[in-house]
Design a protein around this motif. Structure first.
Motif, PDB file in Angstrom:
ATOM      1  N   PHE A   7      27.713 -30.837  56.753  1.00 19.42           N
ATOM      2  CA  PHE A   7      28.123 -31.708  57.656  1.00 19.42           C
ATOM      3  C   PHE A   7      28.887 -32.910  56.722  1.00 19.42           C
ATOM      4  O   PHE A   7      28.651 -33.036  55.576  1.00 19.42           O
ATOM      5  N   SER A   8      29.683 -33.540  57.542  1.00 20.96           N
ATOM      6  CA  SER A   8      30.872 -34.456  56.735  1.00 20.96           C
ATOM      7  C   SER A   8      30.770 -36.014  57.180  1.00 20.96           C
ATOM      8  O   SER A   8      30.306 -36.059  58.294  1.00 20.96           O
ATOM      9  N   ASP A   9      31.142 -36.859  56.713  1.00 20.12           N
ATOM     10  CA  ASP A   9      31.123 -38.176  56.874  1.00 20.12           C
ATOM     11  C   ASP A   9      32.386 -38.760  56.210  1.00 20.12           C
ATOM     12  O   ASP A   9      32.863 -38.324  55.102  1.00 20.12           O
ATOM     13  N   LEU A  43      25.337 -39.112  43.772  1.00 21.85           N
ATOM     14  CA  LEU A  43      26.301 -40.465  43.166  1.00 21.85           C
ATOM     15  C   LEU A  43      27.520 -39.695  42.836  1.00 21.85           C
ATOM     16  O   LEU A  43      27.512 -38.665  41.961  1.00 21.85           O
ATOM     17  N   ALA A  44      28.867 -40.396  43.052  1.00 24.73           N
ATOM     18  CA  ALA A  44      29.923 -39.892  42.566  1.00 24.73           C
ATOM     19  C   ALA A  44      30.931 -41.043  42.532  1.00 24.73           C
ATOM     20  O   ALA A  44      30.705 -42.464  43.008  1.00 24.73           O
ATOM     21  N   MET A  45      31.682 -40.845  41.313  1.00 33.12           N
ATOM     22  CA  MET A  45      32.934 -41.841  41.113  1.00 33.12           C
ATOM     23  C   MET A  45      34.183 -41.232  41.491  1.00 33.12           C
ATOM     24  O   MET A  45      34.324 -40.172  41.205  1.00 33.12           O
ATOM     25  N   ALA A  98      40.653 -43.245  51.916  1.00 30.29           N
ATOM     26  CA  ALA A  98      39.744 -42.530  52.922  1.00 30.29           C
ATOM     27  C   ALA A  98      38.747 -41.666  51.794  1.00 30.29           C
ATOM     28  O   ALA A  98      39.042 -41.602  50.914  1.00 30.29           O
ATOM     29  N   VAL A  99      37.407 -42.038  52.142  1.00 26.43           N
ATOM     30  CA  VAL A  99      36.136 -41.479  51.475  1.00 26.43           C
ATOM     31  C   VAL A  99      35.608 -40.347  52.280  1.00 26.43           C
ATOM     32  O   VAL A  99      35.131 -40.465  53.434  1.00 26.43           O
ATOM     33  N   HIS A 100      35.898 -39.170  51.914  1.00 26.93           N
ATOM     34  CA  HIS A 100      35.140 -38.033  52.717  1.00 26.93           C
ATOM     35  C   HIS A 100      34.324 -37.363  51.907  1.00 26.93           C
ATOM     36  O   HIS A 100      34.400 -36.992  50.826  1.00 26.93           O
ATOM     37  N   THR A 101      33.172 -37.307  52.550  1.00 25.67           N
ATOM     38  CA  THR A 101      31.839 -36.822  51.748  1.00 25.67           C
ATOM     39  C   THR A 101      31.185 -35.516  52.559  1.00 25.67           C
ATOM     40  O   THR A 101      31.352 -35.527  53.684  1.00 25.67           O
ATOM     41  N   ASN A 130      35.431 -36.514  48.362  1.00 25.57           N
ATOM     42  CA  ASN A 130      37.153 -36.115  47.910  1.00 25.57           C
ATOM     43  C   ASN A 130      37.204 -34.767  47.459  1.00 25.57           C
ATOM     44  O   ASN A 130      38.140 -34.942  46.281  1.00 25.57           O
ATOM     45  N   GLY A 131      36.478 -33.957  47.830  1.00 26.75           N
ATOM     46  CA  GLY A 131      36.629 -32.649  46.889  1.00 26.75           C
ATOM     47  C   GLY A 131      35.901 -32.389  45.396  1.00 26.75           C
ATOM     48  O   GLY A 131      36.146 -31.416  45.087  1.00 26.75           O
TER      49      GLY A 131
END
Length: 625
Positions: free
Chosen positions: A116-118, A93-95, A104-107, A80-81
């Motif tokens: 590459f994005s998920d 790992l991210a919080m 929405a969870v954008h990685t 998420n940016g």
């Protein structure tokens, strides 16, 4: 004075900042060392988001953790940016903060050459957040009763709704029954004792502003009527909102007995104040249906003992439609026998009756309770059928309830089971399986059932993509080798990724004559908890006779793992409810914790943990044989 306070605050802030940075640096260095160490297990690396799963239901108020792994060591990860923390074993790992509703969870996995994005969606329930003050509304995702309930005259229940904070909320059940609800203090844990109807446990209110609670007491005038709560919210500027709950309150017409017949055996495990109780209702036993909550009926055995039974397991007994009370039975000790492995005591009643067994925390006393019993005199018998058996005493504990107290002489009863054949109830108490203790080989002759947790389900996942099902099996296999080398006979509940059900694991252990049951797992964290801060080893048990084994194994496992101590806990877990032998569940480390996952995959750590478990079992046998 102000300058001094500011300096103090700055000093504290800098101290915490330095400690956090040093802790992270140590963690990264240790991860680098461990991930390159020989003997470590590695999951195949991809650009993969392990957690959360798509469409997960996330109960977290402030943040959730997002973790996974990647294939190229040069990868940078953004969620998420925001840039995620990456570790030498190619995990991240991210919080991220959360908000009510769909999230929405954008990685983004970014390398110098490509990206590459998920993208996935998860859902965060609105009820765990305060309704914004500027939004005048009820939160229709949180209210009580949330399903149809049946109560009797005299019952007091809570009525709960959530909405805009600071308003006045009223509940009307009909034109005559209107009452005001009070907004509870969100800073305190709200307790209402026996005013919530359902499953003996009060609801956990979200600790936010805007939760309103009121109470309704059914009277004789309400008998035979049904009420659908209608809520009205009036704000300070006199704006009005209304909401009709979806649960109906039925006040039972008959104030007397509502006799039902149990059509399928029911066994209920319950713990209260570190004490455990096993209550059994056999097929064809008669009970008093005293109300209901959704798909469950409230069965009252006496003034204090209430059970919640699935409605599908009860049936109106045609032959008892006009019976005002459940017929009472005589009760007697039919016989007591003993052999090299067990002490058995058989009770006989005129008809099938409910019964309960409770083990004392002193490990050598039991209380057996029976209901629907005629008045009986107190008894005291010293039937020395076995040197390990001391005495039986009995007395009425309720108007139609009789209890027996059983006392043994040995420091610990190894296990027990209770079964019924119609109106015959048989209790078996197991003796120590060590007839002749040998200090040089304390596990000689001991049969141990090892349960590699999970399978076919995956269990919890770590950052690398490793899950409990995959990693508990090699731990169990190594532990089996260690225990067998000490003279024990060892059985595994599974040898591959598929495995039996929880109930089948119990039956497997008993069918193989196991003396101990050890279930291996690895711990996980709920969302909103920082995985970099919560670490350690924990152990779980349920029955008192399992606690000494839990303490002995936990102590040795801690010494070997060198991880923080997360404690030994009584918990109502399926594999810990086995009564016939000491049974425990072990969580040596957190698979979701980045550093501990790296350790879990390391062969040296595996050997240390298994060594500690084996030593703990030896300590237990040496003390309680």
């Amino acid at each position: 004075m102000v300058d001094r306070e500011v300096k103090g605050l700055l000093t504290d802030w800098l101290y915490e900042k330095v400690i956090a940075e040093v802790s992270l640096f140590i963690f990264l260095r240790l991860s680098a060392i461990l991930c390159c160490a020989p003997g470590i297990i590695s999951a195949q690396q991809y650009n993969n988001v392990v957690h959360p799963k798509p469409a997960d239901f996330i109960v977290a108020r402030d943040s959730i953790f997002v973790f996974g792994n990647f294939s190229d060591p040069a990868t940078e990860v953004f969620v998420n940016g925001n840039q995620a923390i990456t570790f030498p074993n190619q995990t991240f790992l991210a919080m991220i903060p959360v908000a009510p509703g769909s999230l929405a969870v954008h990685t983004l996995f970014q390398t110098p050459e490509e990206s590459f994005s998920d993208s996935r969606q998860v859902f965060v329930p609105p009820y765990i957040f305060a309704t914004p003050a500027e939004t005048i509304a009820f939160d229709t995702t949180f209210f009580y009763p949330d399903r149809n309930i049946s109560i009797k005259s005299g019952d007091r229940i809570a009525v709960i709704v959530k909405g805009t904070p600071g308003g006045n909320v009223y509940c009307s059940l009909d034109e005559e029954t209107i009452f005001k609800l009070k907004e509870v203090n969100h800073r305190r844990r709200y307790r209402w004792r026996n005013t919530v109807f359902g499953f003996d446990n009060p609801w956990q209110l979200p600790r936010v502003k805007g939760v309103y609670v009121g109470f309704f007491t059914a009277t004789d005038e309400h008998r035979g009527r049904a009420f659908s709560p209608f809520f009205t919210l009036i704000t300070r500027d006199e704006q009005v909102r209304t909401f009709r709950g979806r649960g109906t309150i039925h006040v039972m017409k008959n104030s007397g007995a509502n006799i039902k017949k149990v059509i399928q055996d029911v066994t209920i495990f319950k713990n209260s104040r570190n004490q455990t109780f096993l209550t059994a209702l056999q097929k064809d036993v008669l009970v008093n249906d005293n109300g209901g909550y959704g798909d469950y009926s409230r069965v009252r055995l006496d003034k204090k003992q209430i059970l919640w039974i699935p409605r599908r397991k009860l049936q109106t007994a045609i032959e008892n439609l006009h019976v005002e009370e459940i017929p009472l039975s005589r009760l007697q000790i039919n016989r007591a026998t003993s052999d090299s492995a067990t002490i058995s005591i058989e009770f006989l009643s005129d008809s099938i009756v409910p019964f309960q067994i409770h083990q004392s925390t002193n490990l050598k006393s039991f209380i057996l309770k029976f209901w629907h019993i005629q008045k009986m005199p107190a008894i005291l018998r010293n039937d020395y059928i076995d040197p390990l058996f001391h005495k039986i005493s009995g007395k009425m504990f309720a108007e139609t309830g009789y209890q027996f107290n059983l006392n043994f002489t040995h420091k610990m009863v190894w296990g027990f089971d209770i079964s019924a054949e119609g109106n015959k109830i048989i209790t078996r108490f197991y003796k120590s399986p060590v007839p002749a203790f040998d200090r040089s080989k304390p596990l000689l002759g001991i049969k141990i059932c090892l349960d590699p947790g999970h399978g076919p389900d995956d269990g919890a996942f770590g950052l690398t993509g490793i899950n409990e099902k995959m990693i508990t099996l090699p731990y169990a296999e190594l532990l089996r080798e260690m225990l067998e080398s000490r003279g024990a006979t060892v059985f595994l509940t599974r040898e591959n990724e598929s495995g039996p059900s929880l109930q089948q694991r119990k039956l497997f252990a008993e069918a193989n004559g196991a003396d101990l049951f050890i279930s291996l797992h690895f711990n996980a964290l709920p969302n909103g908890v920082n995985p970099l801060k919560v670490r350690g080893t924990s152990t779980y048990y349920y029955h008192p006779h399992s606690k000494p084994l839990a303490l002995a194994v936990h102590r040795r496992m801690l010494r070997q793992s060198q991880l923080p101590d997360k404690g030994v806990h009584l918990k109502n877990l399926a594999v810990c409810r086995i009564t016939s032998m000491p049974s425990i569940l072990l969580e040596p480390a957190f698979i979701m914790q980045p550093f501990e996952e790296t350790q879990i995959l390391d062969m040296q750590f595996r050997e240390a943990v298994c060594k500690g478990i084996a030593q703990g079992i030896e300590d237990f046998i040496a003390k309680y044989h």
